[in-house]
Design a protein around this motif. Structure first.
Motif, PDB file in Angstrom:
ATOM      1  N   GLU A  45       0.827  -1.211   0.000  1.00  0.00           N
ATOM      2  CA  GLU A  45       0.000   0.000   0.000  1.00  0.00           C
ATOM      3  C   GLU A  45       0.860   1.259   0.000  1.00  0.00           C
ATOM      4  OE1 GLU A  45      -2.488  -0.534   3.419  1.00  0.00           O
ATOM      5  OE2 GLU A  45      -3.913  -1.791   2.334  1.00  0.00           O
ATOM      6  N   GLN A  48       2.295   1.749  -3.451  1.00  0.00           N
ATOM      7  CA  GLN A  48       1.276   2.230  -4.382  1.00  0.00           C
ATOM      8  C   GLN A  48       0.967   3.705  -4.149  1.00  0.00           C
ATOM      9  OE1 GLN A  48      -1.914  -0.540  -3.688  1.00  0.00           O
ATOM     10  NE2 GLN A  48      -1.201  -1.956  -5.258  1.00  0.00           N
ATOM     11  N   GLU A  49       0.901   4.122  -2.875  1.00  0.00           N
ATOM     12  CA  GLU A  49       0.654   5.535  -2.568  1.00  0.00           C
ATOM     13  C   GLU A  49       1.804   6.405  -3.065  1.00  0.00           C
ATOM     14  OE1 GLU A  49       0.024   5.741   1.629  1.00  0.00           O
ATOM     15  OE2 GLU A  49      -1.908   4.729   1.512  1.00  0.00           O
ATOM     16  N   LEU A  51       3.853   5.731  -5.541  1.00  0.00           N
ATOM     17  CA  LEU A  51       3.806   5.781  -6.996  1.00  0.00           C
ATOM     18  C   LEU A  51       2.701   6.705  -7.496  1.00  0.00           C
ATOM     19  CD1 LEU A  51       4.427   2.043  -7.959  1.00  0.00           C
ATOM     20  CD2 LEU A  51       5.968   3.973  -8.319  1.00  0.00           C
ATOM     21  N   SER A  52       1.544   6.671  -6.839  1.00  0.00           N
ATOM     22  CA  SER A  52       0.461   7.546  -7.283  1.00  0.00           C
ATOM     23  C   SER A  52       0.803   9.008  -7.008  1.00  0.00           C
ATOM     24  CB  SER A  52      -0.862   7.161  -6.623  1.00  0.00           C
ATOM     25  OG  SER A  52      -0.814   7.371  -5.241  1.00  0.00           O
ATOM     26  N   LYS A  54       3.876  10.242  -6.933  1.00  0.00           N
ATOM     27  CA  LYS A  54       4.895  10.582  -7.929  1.00  0.00           C
ATOM     28  C   LYS A  54       4.242  10.866  -9.282  1.00  0.00           C
ATOM     29  CE  LYS A  54       9.063   8.822 -10.100  1.00  0.00           C
ATOM     30  NZ  LYS A  54       9.979   7.682 -10.241  1.00  0.00           N
ATOM     31  N   GLU A  55       3.288  10.016  -9.656  1.00  0.00           N
ATOM     32  CA  GLU A  55       2.587  10.216 -10.921  1.00  0.00           C
ATOM     33  C   GLU A  55       1.823  11.534 -10.916  1.00  0.00           C
ATOM     34  OE1 GLU A  55      -0.863   8.078 -13.648  1.00  0.00           O
ATOM     35  OE2 GLU A  55      -0.205   7.139 -11.796  1.00  0.00           O
ATOM     36  N   TYR A  56       1.190  11.857  -9.787  1.00  0.00           N
ATOM     37  CA  TYR A  56       0.458  13.117  -9.671  1.00  0.00           C
ATOM     38  C   TYR A  56       1.392  14.306  -9.878  1.00  0.00           C
ATOM     39  CZ  TYR A  56      -2.130  16.985  -7.637  1.00  0.00           C
ATOM     40  OH  TYR A  56      -2.742  18.199  -7.433  1.00  0.00           O
TER      41      TYR A  56
END
Length: 96
Positions: A45, A48-49, A51-52, A54-56
């Motif tokens: 988790e 995933q947080e 990575l999200s 970083k993507e944002y």
């Protein structure tokens, strides 16, 4: 194939590739899927947080927070900030 489906074998192979640095053996692919511990789930988790987030930041323009948020943060930090250190290098206060 020893009671497992192709999908299960592919999942075991993907899991092995993600978590091990050596090539898999047949036993690694045919063994039952490992039960994830609470710590493993929390680690996944967090990843995933991250990575999200970083993507944002890569896909969106991120600026400073609004003024009302800065005011609330400053109030919070001022409450929790440790008072400045008093210099007692000259021996402190004189006793009378």
């Amino acid at each position: 194939m020893n009671g497992i489906t192709l999908q299960q074998a592919m999942h075991a192979l993907d899991y092995h590739i993600d978590n091990e640095k050596f090539e898999p053996t047949i036993a690694d692919i045919l063994r039952p899927k490992k039960q994830l511990s609470v710590y493993d789930v929390q680690k996944i988790e967090r990843e995933q947080e991250a990575l999200s987030l970083k993507e944002y930041h890569e896909n969106n323009v991120v600026g400073p927070p609004p003024d009302h948020v800065l005011e609330k943060l400053n109030k919070l930090f001022n409450k929790t900030r440790v008072p400045a250190f008093n210099d007692y290098s000259d021996g402190g206060e004189e006793d009378e």
